[in-house]
Scaffold this active site. Sequence first.
Site, PDB file in Angstrom:
ATOM      1  N   HIS A 116       0.850  -1.186   0.000  1.00 56.74           N
ATOM      2  CA  HIS A 116       0.000   0.000   0.000  1.00 56.74           C
ATOM      3  C   HIS A 116       0.892   1.244   0.000  1.00 56.74           C
ATOM      4  O   HIS A 116       1.411   1.638   1.045  1.00 56.74           O
ATOM      5  CB  HIS A 116      -0.907   0.016   1.232  1.00 56.74           C
ATOM      6  CG  HIS A 116      -1.964  -1.034   1.229  1.00 56.74           C
ATOM      7  ND1 HIS A 116      -3.020  -1.019   0.339  1.00 56.74           N
ATOM      8  CD2 HIS A 116      -2.140  -2.143   2.001  1.00 56.74           C
ATOM      9  CE1 HIS A 116      -3.807  -2.063   0.568  1.00 56.74           C
ATOM     10  NE2 HIS A 116      -3.293  -2.771   1.555  1.00 56.74           N
ATOM     11  N   HIS A 126      -0.871  -6.764  -5.348  1.00 51.90           N
ATOM     12  CA  HIS A 126      -0.996  -8.002  -4.586  1.00 51.90           C
ATOM     13  C   HIS A 126      -0.336  -9.136  -5.362  1.00 51.90           C
ATOM     14  O   HIS A 126      -0.408  -9.181  -6.595  1.00 51.90           O
ATOM     15  CB  HIS A 126      -2.479  -8.322  -4.369  1.00 51.90           C
ATOM     16  CG  HIS A 126      -2.755  -9.755  -4.039  1.00 51.90           C
ATOM     17  ND1 HIS A 126      -3.232 -10.661  -4.976  1.00 51.90           N
ATOM     18  CD2 HIS A 126      -2.638 -10.444  -2.882  1.00 51.90           C
ATOM     19  CE1 HIS A 126      -3.391 -11.838  -4.402  1.00 51.90           C
ATOM     20  NE2 HIS A 126      -3.043 -11.743  -3.131  1.00 51.90           N
ATOM     21  N   ARG A 130       1.280 -20.292  -4.319  1.00 52.82           N
ATOM     22  CA  ARG A 130       1.104 -21.296  -3.277  1.00 52.82           C
ATOM     23  C   ARG A 130       1.136 -22.708  -3.874  1.00 52.82           C
ATOM     24  O   ARG A 130       0.919 -22.896  -5.072  1.00 52.82           O
ATOM     25  CB  ARG A 130      -0.217 -21.069  -2.555  1.00 52.82           C
ATOM     26  CG  ARG A 130      -1.421 -21.042  -3.488  1.00 52.82           C
ATOM     27  CD  ARG A 130      -2.686 -20.556  -2.783  1.00 52.82           C
ATOM     28  NE  ARG A 130      -3.819 -20.497  -3.704  1.00 52.82           N
ATOM     29  CZ  ARG A 130      -4.132 -19.436  -4.432  1.00 52.82           C
ATOM     30  NH1 ARG A 130      -3.395 -18.348  -4.363  1.00 52.82           N
ATOM     31  NH2 ARG A 130      -5.179 -19.457  -5.238  1.00 52.82           N
ATOM     32  N   GLY A 300      -4.200 -20.136  11.097  1.00 55.19           N
ATOM     33  CA  GLY A 300      -2.966 -19.430  10.802  1.00 55.19           C
ATOM     34  C   GLY A 300      -2.796 -18.224  11.705  1.00 55.19           C
ATOM     35  O   GLY A 300      -3.648 -17.903  12.534  1.00 55.19           O
ATOM     36  N   GLU A 303      -2.409 -11.977  12.556  1.00 53.97           N
ATOM     37  CA  GLU A 303      -1.717 -10.746  12.172  1.00 53.97           C
ATOM     38  C   GLU A 303      -1.135 -10.858  10.771  1.00 53.97           C
ATOM     39  O   GLU A 303      -1.175  -9.907   9.981  1.00 53.97           O
ATOM     40  CB  GLU A 303      -0.606 -10.416  13.176  1.00 53.97           C
ATOM     41  CG  GLU A 303      -1.100  -9.934  14.517  1.00 53.97           C
ATOM     42  CD  GLU A 303      -1.877  -8.629  14.414  1.00 53.97           C
ATOM     43  OE1 GLU A 303      -1.403  -7.702  13.732  1.00 53.97           O
ATOM     44  OE2 GLU A 303      -2.970  -8.541  15.000  1.00 53.97           O
ATOM     45  N   SER A 304      -0.606 -12.030  10.434  1.00 50.05           N
ATOM     46  CA  SER A 304      -0.032 -12.229   9.107  1.00 50.05           C
ATOM     47  C   SER A 304      -1.122 -12.302   8.049  1.00 50.05           C
ATOM     48  O   SER A 304      -0.979 -11.754   6.951  1.00 50.05           O
ATOM     49  CB  SER A 304       0.818 -13.507   9.076  1.00 50.05           C
ATOM     50  OG  SER A 304       1.886 -13.419   9.989  1.00 50.05           O
TER      51      SER A 304
END
Length: 347
Positions: A116, A126, A130, A300, A303-304
Amino acid sequence: MLTNSQTPTVEATSSKSLPPTDSQSRVSGFMKQLQDEITAKLAEVDGVGKFHEDSWERPEGGGGRSRVMGDGGIFEQAGVNFSEVWGCHLPPSILAQRPEAAGHGFYATGTSLVLHPKNPYIPTVHLNYRYFEAGPVWWFGGGADLTPYYPFAEDAAHFHKTLKQACDKHHPEYYPVFKRWCDEYFYLKHRQENRGVGGIFLDYQDGQGVLYRGPDPNGQAAIYSNQVKALANRSWQDIFNLVQDCGRAFLPAYVPIVQRRQGMKYGDRERNFQLYRRGRYVEFNLVYDRGTIFGLQTNGRTESILMSLPPLVRWEYGYQPEPNTSEAELYETFLKPQDWANWTSNT
């Protein structure tokens, strides 16, 4: 960590489509290297901010490292995450899509980022790539997309052309499908608008069947994908090579845009519009984003998972852009799918 020797396969699966015995270590090694390369370059470009790393562990198995830059010279907030998790119980979001994975342990690893910038003329961006294994099931997924606040066709074209070049190294039909899939995925149904100018998006890429494996059989991505006949029986290595090249295309796709726009002057009008449009980012990530849903369902690190959200944002009731302004052009042209890869300055 789960090993391939613990991962049963089905007899109907061809040996070419099976992952190698060291698949997990190879993919996680690449994902960590990609995080290293991107954070090193972004810190260099920013010139002021530094990434701070938090390493974390997941009680059920695995962990990761989160790198976040706040209040930099260019980036108001930049987060680049690596995670590697495993466990015995698949989340509902996976079972809904791939029920044949039921009853197996799973392994998942990936790298994701959201940047950002402070300057409203620099787009938010973004990336996520994965890898997933569960019993007879494995696949790669991910992509990258650009979310401008103020529209510049040359920026959108550069981003798309760079990603297209990475895809074209492997097959000329990859980009046309993955671009359409990206337009479909990053769509806010409740707003009836795209999040930005797109990029590429791919999922469930296991080398078998059609390229598009999404939920809309009547969409543009599905229609185009169904016309592609020559991509069956690609190997695990084929798909991994594609993901590596697409991941490494990110910096050349995005950094030149940052360098082109970072010196542009802006005022309260541009800043307020940027904060308003950031609200769309929050809405998408909390309502639709599959990575956010998967992370929360697998316990998970919160915060991440939520580091993708901007530090400042605003909502305004019933906002309508003024006619014949850059803000209006964003809505009228840039938030609708365009053929950016073939854009020229004469169009």
